[in-house]
Design a protein around this motif. Structure first.
Motif, short mmCIF file in Angstrom:
data_model
loop_
_atom_site.label_atom_id
_atom_site.label_comp_id
_atom_site.label_asym_id
_atom_site.label_seq_id
_atom_site.Cartn_x
_atom_site.Cartn_y
_atom_site.Cartn_z
N ILE A 163 51.27 -65.66 -53.07
CA ILE A 163 51.77 -65.33 -51.73
C ILE A 163 51.46 -66.42 -50.70
CG2 ILE A 163 51.71 -62.81 -51.97
CD1 ILE A 163 49.05 -62.94 -50.31
N VAL A 189 51.27 -62.59 -58.64
CA VAL A 189 52.19 -62.90 -57.55
C VAL A 189 51.50 -63.84 -56.58
CG1 VAL A 189 53.66 -61.97 -55.73
CG2 VAL A 189 53.07 -60.54 -57.68
N PHE A 249 55.26 -57.71 -56.45
CA PHE A 249 54.68 -57.91 -55.12
C PHE A 249 54.53 -56.56 -54.42
CE2 PHE A 249 55.71 -58.83 -50.52
CZ PHE A 249 54.47 -59.35 -50.20
N GLU A 282 47.27 -62.44 -56.90
CA GLU A 282 47.48 -63.53 -57.85
C GLU A 282 46.92 -63.21 -59.23
OE1 GLU A 282 46.04 -67.10 -55.99
OE2 GLU A 282 47.67 -67.05 -54.52
N GLN A 323 56.08 -63.38 -50.55
CA GLN A 323 55.81 -63.86 -51.90
C GLN A 323 56.49 -65.21 -52.07
OE1 GLN A 323 58.32 -61.07 -51.96
NE2 GLN A 323 59.19 -61.21 -54.00
#
Ligand code: G4P
Length: 528
Positions: free
Chosen positions: A461, A459, A410, A454, A401
């Motif tokens: 990544i 989150v 995450f 997302e 992440q």
């Protein structure tokens, strides 16, 4: 009860598999047409109209947030109630496709006559073979120039490793396609190409009769006589036991687009397949005719609407009758519940179901409690069906992440997505969840994973693709994994249950590692 028996007895549930563009959609539409489930007028025009209708429906489904990849269609034909499970081929080839095959009792494999066996067919086929389910081959597009039919069946036998038994045999192909010869009835169905589409005509003439020279041309008639002789001498005999065990595939030639050979295929198919068979559980084999309802979850479809994290769990009914009012037992969750918003697909329509029978597929609202492979049964008769194998991912990436403060989201996001079975999650062998390795069957799933983390979990990544392509679960229970002698391109990892695995870059390293470590047992499939 006798009604339940009858209903189950008339169920046929099959998956349709092919490489993209071989004609799976076209063939499915023709099946639905025979079932009267959709109304198509002519051939090409009607088909376009139908496709249009289907895509309209897809848009609606998208708006409602349900992806259509999991189409299950039901239709009636000749007193039988038939469930077709569509396997999403295309680039979005994922574990879902494999799992769908776990819910089917037989498979129809569509092959493009001008292309032969293609890559994705091979993958799907492996799963059918593993399950020993009957496989029916439809060699499509005979109205186009096709490969030599002997070469085609030889290819199926050598590449896929299954014996074949042609039920009918093509006479020419492309511009000179004259039809097919039925080896059982010895009747020729003629394919007539007219100005306004195509016509089928059945000729009761025996091969060798004078009139056939005129109908087929002398050359093709001679070739047919030779071909039949060769086939009778060389091909495997029709053997229904071997077909039902998945050892022998009946082969049909036809043209889905012009609707040639589709109905006879359907008729033969129904004769050669059986009603749902028993399935293995921890309480022994479960008879589909057992009056107690039971089912297992083979697919979970996330709701793309991020405001609602609810999902649809698709389950295959394996015994008895589903009744929307009854209280059932979710074995893995250890509790009683009612299945809410049960639905089924009738051709293009999604409809609410009140009752369904062994062999049918239903989708139910899932508030996040079901996982792939879970068993639902009656509270008074509890057992768990054998798990669904975890199929070997072929692409791997290390995932981190970007914002370390978002650790919780995450982990939660990635675990949820893994639960749905869209990706498989692994950890480094010696560390915890700091580093995550994601494995997917189709590379597109990486994009889906990134997008969903997302959008649904906020989150961001970073993803680093890894060179490994082969994965093996270590089956030995008491083994010191750190003591194994490995090759330099091998990586040790663990799955979320802590089971040790090995990742390999080259397929030959698998054998090297097996040679170097006596007694080591590696498996391509893990069981949930
Ligand atoms: P898929 O689901 O396996 O991906 O294949 P699909 O049925 O969509 O068929 C792929 C293409 O092959 C389509 O053409 C379809 O019309 C054509 N096709 C299917 N069966 C036959 C057949 O028996 N003979 C011939 N000649 N063609 C066949 P397309 O141009 O991609 O789509 P469309 O413009 O026809 O809709």
């Amino acid at each position: 009860m006798s009604n339940i028996r009858e209903e189950i007895n008339r169920r046929r549930t099959f998956a349709i598999i092919s490489h993209p563009d071989a004609g799976k959609t076209t063939l499915t539409e023709k099946f639905l047409l025979y079932g009267g489930a959709i109304n198509l007028a002519g051939s090409v025009k009607g088909r376009k109209a139908a496709r249009h209708a289907v895509s309209d429906w897809m848009e609606i489904e998208k708006e409602r947030g349900i992806s259509v990849t999991s189409s299950v269609m039901q239709f009636e034909y000749d007193g039988k109630c038939i469930n077709i499970l569509d396997t999403p081929g295309h680039q979005d080839f994922s574990e879902d496709t494999y799992r769908t095959l776990m819910a089917a009792d037989s498979a129809v494999m569509v092959i493009d006559g001008s292309k032969g066996v293609e890559a994705q067919t091979i993958k799907l086929f492996k799963v059918c073979v593993m399950r020993h389910i009957p496989i029916f081959t439809f060699i499509n597009k005979m109205d186009r120039e096709a490969n030599d039919p002997f070469e085609l069946i030889d290819e199926i036998e050598t590449v896929l490793g299954i014996r074949t038994c042609p039920v009918n045999w093509p006479i020419g192909s492309g511009k000179s396609f004259k039809g097919v010869y039925d080896r059982q009835t010895e009747v020729i169905s003629r394919f007539i190409q007219g100005d306004n589409g195509h016509k089928t005509d059945v000729v009761e003439a025996k091969v060798g009769d004078d009139g056939l020279d005129e109908l087929l041309t002398h050359e093709l008639h001679e070739k047919l006589i030779e071909d039949i002789e060769l086939l009778d001498g060389a091909s495997d005999e029709f053997d229904i036991d071997r077909i039902q065990k998945g050892e022998l595939s009946p082969v049909f030639f036809g043209s889905a687009l012009t609707n040639f050979g589709v109905e006879t295929f359907l008729q033969h198919f129904l004769k050669m397949t059986t009603a749902p068979l028993s399935r293995t559980s921890d309480a022994g084999d479960i008879d589909p005719f057992d009056e107690n309802f039971s089912a297992f979850v083979f697919k979970i479809q996330a709701n793309m609407n991020k405001a609602h994290r609810d999902r649809i769990a698709f389950m295959r009914i394996c015994s008895g009758k589903f009744d929307a009012d009854q209280e059932v037992y979710h074995v893995q969750g250890g509790r009683k519940l009612r299945l809410t918003q049960p639905q089924q697909m009738m051709a293009q329509e999604r409809k609410h179901v009140e009752e369904a029978y062994a062999g049918d597929i239903i989708g139910v609202f899932d508030p996040g409690i079901f996982a792939i492979g879970d068993t639902i049964c009656m509270p008074k008769k509890q057992f768990a069906y054998e798990g669904i194998p975890t199929f070997a991912p072929e692409h791997f990436a290390r995932i981190r992440q970007v914002d370390t403060m978002k650790r919780k989201q995450f982990i939660k996001g990635i675990e949820q997505i893994a639960l749905e079975g869209a990706v498989q999650i692994f950890q480094e062998f010696n560390t915890g969840m700091e580093e995550i390795i994601a494995g997917v069957v189709g590379v597109l799933q990486f994009d889906v994973l990134k997008y969903r983390l997302e959008n649904e979990y906020r989150v961001e990544i970073r993803m680093e693709q890894l060179p490994y392509e082969h994965i093996r679960w270590i089956e030995n229970k008491d083994i010191d994994v750190s003591a194994l002698s490995l090759t330099t391109d091998t990586k040790k990892i663990r799955d979320l249950k802590g089971r040790p695995l090995l990742l390999f870059t080259h397929p030959w390293s698998v054998n090297t590692v097996l040679d170097r470590n006596e007694g080591l047992i590696l498996s391509e499939f893990g069981t949930n």
